[in-house]
Design a protein around this motif. Structure first.
Motif, PDB file in Angstrom:
ATOM      1  N   SER A   1       1.047  -1.065  -0.296  1.00  0.00           N
ATOM      2  CA  SER A   1      -0.257   0.002   0.515  1.00  0.00           C
ATOM      3  C   SER A   1       0.776   1.122  -0.034  1.00  0.00           C
ATOM      4  O   SER A   1       1.415   1.107  -0.656  1.00  0.00           O
ATOM      5  CB  SER A   1      -1.190  -0.023   1.477  1.00  0.00           C
ATOM      6  OG  SER A   1       0.104   0.087   2.331  1.00  0.00           O
ATOM      7  N   GLY A   2       0.165   2.528   0.392  1.00  0.00           N
ATOM      8  CA  GLY A   2       1.244   3.754   0.732  1.00  0.00           C
ATOM      9  C   GLY A   2       1.672   3.970   1.930  1.00  0.00           C
ATOM     10  O   GLY A   2       2.697   4.179   1.746  1.00  0.00           O
ATOM     11  N   GLY A   3       1.912   2.546   2.592  1.00  0.00           N
ATOM     12  CA  GLY A   3       2.551   2.638   4.455  1.00  0.00           C
ATOM     13  C   GLY A   3       3.121   2.067   4.175  1.00  0.00           C
ATOM     14  O   GLY A   3       4.407   1.915   4.918  1.00  0.00           O
TER      15      GLY A   3
ATOM     16  N   GLY B   1       3.551   1.920  -2.769  1.00  0.00           N
ATOM     17  CA  GLY B   1       2.778   2.913  -2.801  1.00  0.00           C
ATOM     18  C   GLY B   1       3.178   4.172  -3.188  1.00  0.00           C
ATOM     19  O   GLY B   1       3.096   5.392  -4.254  1.00  0.00           O
TER      20      GLY B   1
ATOM     21  N   PHE C   1       5.029   4.785  -6.002  1.00  0.00           N
ATOM     22  CA  PHE C   1       4.202   5.454  -7.195  1.00  0.00           C
ATOM     23  C   PHE C   1       3.934   6.822  -6.439  1.00  0.00           C
ATOM     24  O   PHE C   1       3.910   7.495  -8.155  1.00  0.00           O
ATOM     25  CB  PHE C   1       2.983   4.569  -7.449  1.00  0.00           C
ATOM     26  CG  PHE C   1       2.840   3.025  -8.029  1.00  0.00           C
ATOM     27  CD1 PHE C   1       2.558   3.350  -9.312  1.00  0.00           C
ATOM     28  CD2 PHE C   1       3.788   2.104  -7.122  1.00  0.00           C
ATOM     29  CE1 PHE C   1       2.560   2.003 -10.262  1.00  0.00           C
ATOM     30  CE2 PHE C   1       3.760   1.116  -8.216  1.00  0.00           C
ATOM     31  CZ  PHE C   1       3.319   0.796  -9.812  1.00  0.00           C
ATOM     32  N   ASP C   2       3.684   7.248  -5.464  1.00  0.00           N
ATOM     33  CA  ASP C   2       3.414   8.515  -5.784  1.00  0.00           C
ATOM     34  C   ASP C   2       4.045   9.857  -5.474  1.00  0.00           C
ATOM     35  O   ASP C   2       3.537  10.465  -6.503  1.00  0.00           O
ATOM     36  CB  ASP C   2       2.443   8.362  -4.141  1.00  0.00           C
ATOM     37  CG  ASP C   2       0.952   7.569  -3.745  1.00  0.00           C
ATOM     38  OD1 ASP C   2       0.741   7.550  -4.128  1.00  0.00           O
ATOM     39  OD2 ASP C   2       1.086   7.656  -2.759  1.00  0.00           O
TER      40      ASP C   2
ATOM     41  N   GLY D   1      -0.917   8.887  -7.181  1.00  0.00           N
ATOM     42  CA  GLY D   1      -0.412   8.862  -7.853  1.00  0.00           C
ATOM     43  C   GLY D   1      -0.407   7.184  -8.293  1.00  0.00           C
ATOM     44  O   GLY D   1       0.094   7.208  -9.838  1.00  0.00           O
ATOM     45  N   GLY D   2      -0.773   6.335  -7.920  1.00  0.00           N
ATOM     46  CA  GLY D   2      -0.456   4.481  -8.026  1.00  0.00           C
ATOM     47  C   GLY D   2      -1.451   5.006  -9.948  1.00  0.00           C
ATOM     48  O   GLY D   2      -1.115   4.402 -10.648  1.00  0.00           O
ATOM     49  N   PRO D   3      -2.557   5.367  -9.841  1.00  0.00           N
ATOM     50  CA  PRO D   3      -3.633   4.852 -10.561  1.00  0.00           C
ATOM     51  C   PRO D   3      -2.886   6.295 -12.043  1.00  0.00           C
ATOM     52  O   PRO D   3      -2.952   4.856 -12.864  1.00  0.00           O
ATOM     53  CB  PRO D   3      -5.403   5.393 -10.328  1.00  0.00           C
ATOM     54  CG  PRO D   3      -4.979   5.019  -8.624  1.00  0.00           C
ATOM     55  CD  PRO D   3      -3.577   5.433  -7.832  1.00  0.00           C
TER      56      PRO D   3
ATOM     57  N   GLY E   1      -4.010  -4.627   0.379  1.00  0.00           N
ATOM     58  CA  GLY E   1      -3.064  -3.209  -0.313  1.00  0.00           C
ATOM     59  C   GLY E   1      -3.584  -2.154  -1.315  1.00  0.00           C
ATOM     60  O   GLY E   1      -3.950  -2.920  -1.856  1.00  0.00           O
ATOM     61  N   GLY E   2      -3.715  -1.058  -1.441  1.00  0.00           N
ATOM     62  CA  GLY E   2      -4.022  -0.571  -2.407  1.00  0.00           C
ATOM     63  C   GLY E   2      -3.351  -0.760  -3.732  1.00  0.00           C
ATOM     64  O   GLY E   2      -3.819  -0.392  -4.793  1.00  0.00           O
ATOM     65  N   VAL E   3      -2.207  -0.800  -3.982  1.00  0.00           N
ATOM     66  CA  VAL E   3      -1.537  -1.383  -5.145  1.00  0.00           C
ATOM     67  C   VAL E   3      -1.820  -2.381  -5.246  1.00  0.00           C
ATOM     68  O   VAL E   3      -1.492  -2.354  -6.740  1.00  0.00           O
ATOM     69  CB  VAL E   3       0.508  -1.396  -4.609  1.00  0.00           C
ATOM     70  CG1 VAL E   3       1.402  -1.385  -6.163  1.00  0.00           C
ATOM     71  CG2 VAL E   3       0.636   0.430  -4.145  1.00  0.00           C
TER      72      VAL E   3
ATOM     73  N   CYS F   1      -4.315  -3.384  -6.611  1.00  0.00           N
ATOM     74  CA  CYS F   1      -5.534  -2.914  -7.898  1.00  0.00           C
ATOM     75  C   CYS F   1      -4.900  -2.384  -8.730  1.00  0.00           C
ATOM     76  O   CYS F   1      -4.951  -2.572 -10.124  1.00  0.00           O
ATOM     77  CB  CYS F   1      -5.928  -1.713  -7.374  1.00  0.00           C
ATOM     78  SG  CYS F   1      -7.306  -1.524  -5.823  1.00  0.00           S
ATOM     79  N   ASN F   2      -3.514  -2.411  -8.437  1.00  0.00           N
ATOM     80  CA  ASN F   2      -2.824  -2.704 -10.337  1.00  0.00           C
ATOM     81  C   ASN F   2      -2.622  -3.754 -11.392  1.00  0.00           C
ATOM     82  O   ASN F   2      -2.205  -4.991 -10.700  1.00  0.00           O
ATOM     83  CB  ASN F   2      -1.613  -2.321  -9.958  1.00  0.00           C
ATOM     84  CG  ASN F   2      -0.127  -1.736 -11.116  1.00  0.00           C
ATOM     85  OD1 ASN F   2      -0.072  -3.217 -11.526  1.00  0.00           O
ATOM     86  ND2 ASN F   2      -0.103  -0.536 -11.316  1.00  0.00           N
TER      87      ASN F   2
ATOM     88  N   THR G   1      -8.175  -1.143  -1.425  1.00  0.00           N
ATOM     89  CA  THR G   1      -8.023   0.129  -0.636  1.00  0.00           C
ATOM     90  C   THR G   1      -8.579  -0.059   1.179  1.00  0.00           C
ATOM     91  O   THR G   1      -9.213  -1.094   2.032  1.00  0.00           O
ATOM     92  CB  THR G   1      -8.333   0.878  -1.176  1.00  0.00           C
ATOM     93  OG1 THR G   1     -10.190   0.674  -1.797  1.00  0.00           O
ATOM     94  CG2 THR G   1      -7.996   1.073  -2.650  1.00  0.00           C
ATOM     95  N   ASP G   2      -8.143   0.721   1.885  1.00  0.00           N
ATOM     96  CA  ASP G   2      -8.117   0.863   2.923  1.00  0.00           C
ATOM     97  C   ASP G   2     -10.063   0.690   3.332  1.00  0.00           C
ATOM     98  O   ASP G   2     -10.795   1.736   2.745  1.00  0.00           O
ATOM     99  CB  ASP G   2      -8.393   1.996   3.883  1.00  0.00           C
ATOM    100  CG  ASP G   2      -6.305   2.524   4.273  1.00  0.00           C
ATOM    101  OD1 ASP G   2      -5.554   1.197   4.244  1.00  0.00           O
ATOM    102  OD2 ASP G   2      -6.148   3.458   4.881  1.00  0.00           O
TER     103      ASP G   2
HETATM  104  O1  KG4 Z   1      -4.281   0.420   0.919  1.00  0.00           O
HETATM  105  P1  KG4 Z   1      -4.559   2.465   0.474  1.00  0.00           P
HETATM  106  O2  KG4 Z   1      -5.339   2.463  -0.122  1.00  0.00           O
HETATM  107  O3  KG4 Z   1      -4.652   3.361   2.018  1.00  0.00           O
HETATM  108  C1  KG4 Z   1      -3.303   3.140   2.402  1.00  0.00           C
HETATM  109  O4  KG4 Z   1      -1.753   2.985   2.112  1.00  0.00           O
HETATM  110  O5  KG4 Z   1      -3.067   3.448   3.926  1.00  0.00           O
HETATM  111  O6  KG4 Z   1      -3.457   2.151  -0.803  1.00  0.00           O
HETATM  112  C2  KG4 Z   1      -2.948   3.518  -1.285  1.00  0.00           C
HETATM  113  C3  KG4 Z   1      -2.223   3.402  -1.955  1.00  0.00           C
HETATM  114  C4  KG4 Z   1      -1.412   5.031  -2.493  1.00  0.00           C
HETATM  115  O7  KG4 Z   1       0.495   4.991  -2.556  1.00  0.00           O
HETATM  116  C5  KG4 Z   1      -1.569   5.021  -3.864  1.00  0.00           C
HETATM  117  O8  KG4 Z   1      -0.918   5.478  -4.817  1.00  0.00           O
HETATM  118  C6  KG4 Z   1      -1.783   3.476  -4.926  1.00  0.00           C
HETATM  119  O9  KG4 Z   1      -2.310   2.215  -3.477  1.00  0.00           O
HETATM  120  N1  KG4 Z   1      -2.226   2.592  -5.716  1.00  0.00           N
HETATM  121  C7  KG4 Z   1      -2.301   2.453  -6.712  1.00  0.00           C
HETATM  122  C8  KG4 Z   1      -2.696   2.580  -7.674  1.00  0.00           C
HETATM  123  N2  KG4 Z   1      -4.386   2.227  -6.316  1.00  0.00           N
HETATM  124  C9  KG4 Z   1      -3.973   2.622  -6.050  1.00  0.00           C
HETATM  125  N3  KG4 Z   1      -0.563   2.327  -6.785  1.00  0.00           N
HETATM  126  C10 KG4 Z   1      -0.297   1.988  -8.254  1.00  0.00           C
HETATM  127  N4  KG4 Z   1      -1.132   1.338  -8.819  1.00  0.00           N
HETATM  128  C11 KG4 Z   1      -2.323   0.955  -9.289  1.00  0.00           C
HETATM  129  N5  KG4 Z   1      -3.986   1.528  -9.868  1.00  0.00           N
END
Ligand code: KG4
Length: 341
Positions: free
Chosen positions: A136-138, A163, A166-167, A179-181, A276-278, A280-281, A308-309
């Protein structure tokens, strides 16, 4: 048993209502996207304030969607950590207060436990044990998951989370936040082999090959992207944004997929889970599926809303914590670092 779950560890205020481990009656998420977008990243103080404004409406909405009232709730679960403490305190204190007023039990849930168990919310959940990548982002960590409450961390990032990388790349290229998406969309138009960005396998003398090390590092990759972009800018040349995004994404995915399958192999697990958010990639999902298949492993990825969260995963993990006898009193505090680490 009806569970009200609350998640506020970072920049999403979320509430869910569950009537059992696989029965999600409501799953509401209020995003703070508009609050943080002008700053290109999360501003912790603004996040706490936005949580305070959102928490009651989000809980009300979850209860309404579940067609229940607070009087029907038997257990409250809330994220206790890790995350931004100012954000966590809003949801966790709110949960403890509600539990006290209603005189019902409250459990403090580790956010990572939520991500590790989130595939169990799917129609076809994995059996235990399995190897899990939380990305994820963290966080970017690998775990061996033995059962609903036993998690052993076997690898982690030594610097940036995937993540976060990516951001940061998105910010460098002016692609906006999160940034990820945005990077991923650009990447789909580029050549993943245009730039040979480094993969950190983290073993001395073996720079170019996969090693036994299960830790991650993304700071060298990020620096390499920065240097490449600067070279184009210094020469007043147009930056090939799509090719850079595609090559960066390929480098991240290469390391994440190969280390995850290696970890499962080492654990003797035939099941792999990703959250985790990534997660979704699309490239990561595709490549992880391909590599798992190649190694005779089954891959389980929750649908994006549970990657995602979200509070549904907190309710699920909370239910198992409650069954294990772990409830919290009014003086329990939020924590910024996970004891699972
Ligand atoms: O799990 P999450 O919703 O929140 C926390 O980090 O707690 O993850 C968010 C992270 C962000 O850094 C976002 O840029 C990344 O997940 N993210 C992606 C994609 N969708 C979200 N990174 C790469 N590709 C994606 N499609």
């Amino acid at each position: 048993m009806h569970i009200l779950a609350i998640e506020s560890s970072c920049d999403d205020t979320a509430a869910a209502v569950l009537s059992g481990p696989d029965q999600v009656l409501a799953n509401i998420i209020s995003s703070q996207f508009d609050v943080h977008a002008p700053f290109g990243g999360i501003v912790p103080e603004l996040a706490s304030r936005a949580h305070i404004q959102a928490i009651w409406p989000v809980v009300d909405q979850a209860l309404a969607e579940a067609k229940l009232t607070l009087a029907d709730i038997d257990l409250i679960a809330a994220t206790q950590g890790p995350g931004l403490v100012g954000s966590l305190l809003v949801g966790f204190t709110f949960a403890k207060g509600l539990a006290m007023v209603r005189d019902i039990p409250c459990v403090g849930v580790d956010h990572m436990a939520g991500h590790l168990l989130s595939p169990l919310l799917a129609e076809n959940p994995p059996a235990f044990p399995y190897t899990a990548l939380v990305v994820s982002g963290g966080n970017t960590s690998l775990f061996a998951v033995d059962d609903e409450t036993t998690f052993v961390r076997i690898g982690r990032t030594r610097d940036d989370a995937a993540g976060e990388a990516f951001d940061k790349v998105a910010k460098l290229l002016g692609l906006g936040y999160p940034g990820g998406p945005a990077v991923s969309r650009k990447a789909s138009q580029g050549d993943p082999e245009a730039f040979a960005f480094p993969r950190a396998w983290l073993e001395k003398g073996k720079k170019e090959q996969l090693t036994k090390n299960l830790d991650f590092s993304f700071s060298g990759l990020k620096t390499s992207v920065v240097n490449t972009v600067n070279q184009f800018r210094q020469k007043n040349m147009m930056v090939p944004v799509a090719d850079i995004c595609a090559s960066f994404e390929a480098a991240v995915v290469d390391v994440l997929t190969r280390k995850t399958v290696l970890a499962a192999d080492k654990n003797g697990h035939k099941r792999v889970v990703m959250g985790g958010g990534v997660a979704c990639n699309q490239r990561l999902r595709r490549e992880m599926a391909r590599l798992c298949k190649e190694h005779g492993m089954e891959l389980y990825i929750p649908e994006p809303i549970f990657c995602t969260d979200n509070a549904a995963m907190i309710g699920l993990a909370g239910l198992y914590q409650y069954k294990a006898g772990n409830t919290v009193g009014p003086d329990a505090d939020a924590y910024s670092r996970s004891p699972l680490y």
